[in-house]
Design a protein around this motif. Structure first.
Motif, PDB file in Angstrom:
ATOM      1  N   VAL A  86       0.868  -1.168   0.000  1.00 36.70           N
ATOM      2  CA  VAL A  86       0.000   0.000   0.000  1.00 36.70           C
ATOM      3  C   VAL A  86       0.905   1.217   0.000  1.00 36.70           C
ATOM      4  O   VAL A  86       1.869   1.283   0.770  1.00 36.70           O
ATOM      5  N   LEU A  87       0.616   2.163  -0.872  1.00 34.40           N
ATOM      6  CA  LEU A  87       1.465   3.337  -1.025  1.00 34.40           C
ATOM      7  C   LEU A  87       0.632   4.611  -0.920  1.00 34.40           C
ATOM      8  O   LEU A  87      -0.482   4.668  -1.428  1.00 34.40           O
ATOM      9  N   THR A  88       1.191   5.617  -0.282  1.00 34.48           N
ATOM     10  CA  THR A  88       0.581   6.942  -0.268  1.00 34.48           C
ATOM     11  C   THR A  88       1.577   7.925  -0.853  1.00 34.48           C
ATOM     12  O   THR A  88       2.734   7.981  -0.427  1.00 34.48           O
ATOM     13  N   ILE A  89       1.115   8.690  -1.850  1.00 37.45           N
ATOM     14  CA  ILE A  89       2.000   9.632  -2.538  1.00 37.45           C
ATOM     15  C   ILE A  89       1.370  11.020  -2.612  1.00 37.45           C
ATOM     16  O   ILE A  89       0.146  11.169  -2.502  1.00 37.45           O
ATOM     17  N   ASP A  90       2.223  12.006  -2.796  1.00 36.57           N
ATOM     18  CA  ASP A  90       1.790  13.358  -3.108  1.00 36.57           C
ATOM     19  C   ASP A  90       1.734  13.451  -4.629  1.00 36.57           C
ATOM     20  O   ASP A  90       2.755  13.327  -5.309  1.00 36.57           O
ATOM     21  N   ALA A 136       6.691   9.640  -2.009  1.00 29.72           N
ATOM     22  CA  ALA A 136       6.044   8.962  -0.891  1.00 29.72           C
ATOM     23  C   ALA A 136       5.796   9.930   0.262  1.00 29.72           C
ATOM     24  O   ALA A 136       6.618  10.799   0.552  1.00 29.72           O
ATOM     25  N   ILE A 137       4.642   9.764   0.915  1.00 33.13           N
ATOM     26  CA  ILE A 137       4.269  10.580   2.060  1.00 33.13           C
ATOM     27  C   ILE A 137       4.160   9.692   3.290  1.00 33.13           C
ATOM     28  O   ILE A 137       3.427   8.698   3.293  1.00 33.13           O
ATOM     29  N   SER A 138       4.894  10.041   4.338  1.00 35.80           N
ATOM     30  CA  SER A 138       4.839   9.278   5.583  1.00 35.80           C
ATOM     31  C   SER A 138       3.589   9.644   6.371  1.00 35.80           C
ATOM     32  O   SER A 138       3.071  10.765   6.277  1.00 35.80           O
ATOM     33  N   LEU A 139       3.108   8.692   7.146  1.00 33.73           N
ATOM     34  CA  LEU A 139       1.972   8.946   8.033  1.00 33.73           C
ATOM     35  C   LEU A 139       2.273  10.128   8.948  1.00 33.73           C
ATOM     36  O   LEU A 139       1.392  10.948   9.239  1.00 33.73           O
ATOM     37  N   SER A 140       3.517  10.247   9.385  1.00 34.03           N
ATOM     38  CA  SER A 140       3.911  11.321  10.300  1.00 34.03           C
ATOM     39  C   SER A 140       4.088  12.667   9.604  1.00 34.03           C
ATOM     40  O   SER A 140       4.272  13.686  10.277  1.00 34.03           O
ATOM     41  N   ASP A 141       4.040  12.700   8.271  1.00 39.05           N
ATOM     42  CA  ASP A 141       4.073  13.971   7.554  1.00 39.05           C
ATOM     43  C   ASP A 141       2.749  14.716   7.706  1.00 39.05           C
ATOM     44  O   ASP A 141       2.717  15.945   7.732  1.00 39.05           O
ATOM     45  N   ILE A 142       1.661  13.944   7.804  1.00 40.62           N
ATOM     46  CA  ILE A 142       0.314  14.518   7.832  1.00 40.62           C
ATOM     47  C   ILE A 142      -0.279  14.552   9.234  1.00 40.62           C
ATOM     48  O   ILE A 142      -1.003  15.489   9.588  1.00 40.62           O
ATOM     49  N   PHE A 177      -0.258   3.491   4.168  1.00 39.30           N
ATOM     50  CA  PHE A 177      -1.493   3.751   4.902  1.00 39.30           C
ATOM     51  C   PHE A 177      -2.557   4.302   3.962  1.00 39.30           C
ATOM     52  O   PHE A 177      -2.268   4.760   2.850  1.00 39.30           O
ATOM     53  N   ALA A 178      -3.807   4.226   4.426  1.00 38.52           N
ATOM     54  CA  ALA A 178      -4.932   4.760   3.663  1.00 38.52           C
ATOM     55  C   ALA A 178      -5.992   5.255   4.634  1.00 38.52           C
ATOM     56  O   ALA A 178      -6.059   4.815   5.780  1.00 38.52           O
ATOM     57  N   VAL A 179      -6.830   6.170   4.164  1.00 37.70           N
ATOM     58  CA  VAL A 179      -7.820   6.837   5.012  1.00 37.70           C
ATOM     59  C   VAL A 179      -9.188   6.177   4.893  1.00 37.70           C
ATOM     60  O   VAL A 179      -9.633   5.840   3.795  1.00 37.70           O
ATOM     61  N   VAL A 203      -7.496   5.658  10.013  1.00 37.00           N
ATOM     62  CA  VAL A 203      -6.597   5.197   8.954  1.00 37.00           C
ATOM     63  C   VAL A 203      -6.307   3.710   9.124  1.00 37.00           C
ATOM     64  O   VAL A 203      -6.483   3.144  10.203  1.00 37.00           O
ATOM     65  N   ARG A 204      -5.863   3.107   8.053  1.00 35.47           N
ATOM     66  CA  ARG A 204      -5.319   1.755   8.091  1.00 35.47           C
ATOM     67  C   ARG A 204      -3.830   1.842   7.795  1.00 35.47           C
ATOM     68  O   ARG A 204      -3.422   2.312   6.736  1.00 35.47           O
ATOM     69  N   LEU A 205      -3.020   1.424   8.758  1.00 35.84           N
ATOM     70  CA  LEU A 205      -1.592   1.259   8.529  1.00 35.84           C
ATOM     71  C   LEU A 205      -1.402  -0.189   8.096  1.00 35.84           C
ATOM     72  O   LEU A 205      -1.775  -1.108   8.825  1.00 35.84           O
TER      73      LEU A 205
END
Length: 234
Positions: free
Chosen positions: A102-106, A112-118, A171-173, A185-187
């Protein structure tokens, strides 16, 4: 007869590569298709192209390629896009296997965007320490996880278990609670099952967005986990 069969198989393969890619989501400059996705005309992923390239590289007269690449949209908040990415099958007489992520990107820079970025790191740490799966596995191995105060260190500690791998951008929302301002969220980690196969391991967390991101969750949630078919459980 053998020649005819070979011709038919070849035509079917060509047809498979040329099938129309169904559009799942389109908003301004973002187009998410069943097999591909583009933002401002730039490709984010393309499962059909990946399979074609792999087949050309690995296929031999003795061994075929029976493989699949796939990508499924999970959540989109502002320009932060989370998606499931996976592949699996048999390559050139090898053994069956799979991998998934699972990937989260800007979308603006495809990084890649870390969970701790947001989200606030202290809220992430608290949610992890309260998770039953974390408590069980850490206690069984006598790991002092309660003293951890860094998200990255927590990820390293979980990954030290040896059979699961988490990444900070996996992660995803699921949703936003307007009353308390927390986000569900799901990590998601990749858990090894044996025999070269893996599955998702999901941790459900309630975390608080940083001040500069609160407006995104109030007004710019375009879709969340469960709106499109994927391997994640809502």
């Amino acid at each position: 007869m053998k020649i005819n069969i070979i011709i038919i198989i070849s035509l079917l393969s060509i047809k498979g590569f040329c099938q129309k890619d169904t559009t799942l989501f389109k908003k301004q400059e973002l187009i998410i298709n069943k097999k591909s996705a583009f933002f401002k005309g730039k490709e984010i992923y393309n499962a059909e192209r990946d399979l074609k390239e792999l087949t050309e590289q690995e296929k031999t007269d003795e061994c075929s390629v029976n493989y699949e690449f796939y990508n499924n949209p999970l959540s989109l908040v502002g320009n932060y896009y989370s998606y499931e990415s996976g592949e699996g099958g048999v390559i050139a007489c090898g053994v069956p296997g799979n991998s998934l992520n699972v990937l989260t990107i800007d979308l603006d820079n495809n990084k890649a965007i870390s969970l701790s970025d947001i989200f606030l790191e202290e809220s992430i740490i608290k949610a992890l320490k309260d998770d039953n799966w974390i408590k069980k596995n850490m206690d069984e191995r006598k790991i002092d996880f309660q003293s951890i105060n860094s998200f990255e260190v927590f990820m390293d500690t979980i990954n030290s278990l040896g059979y699961v791998k988490f990444k900070s951008n996996s992660f995803a929302v699921l949703g936003y609670n307007k009353k308390n301002g927390y986000v569900s969220v799901r990590l998601v980690g990749e858990e090894y099952m044996g025999f070269n196969h893996n599955k998702h391991l999901q941790l459900g967390l309630w975390v608080k967005p940083k001040e500069s991101y609160k407006e995104l969750f109030k007004n710019k949630i375009h879709f969340t986990v469960g709106d499109y078919k994927s391997g994640l459980k809502k």
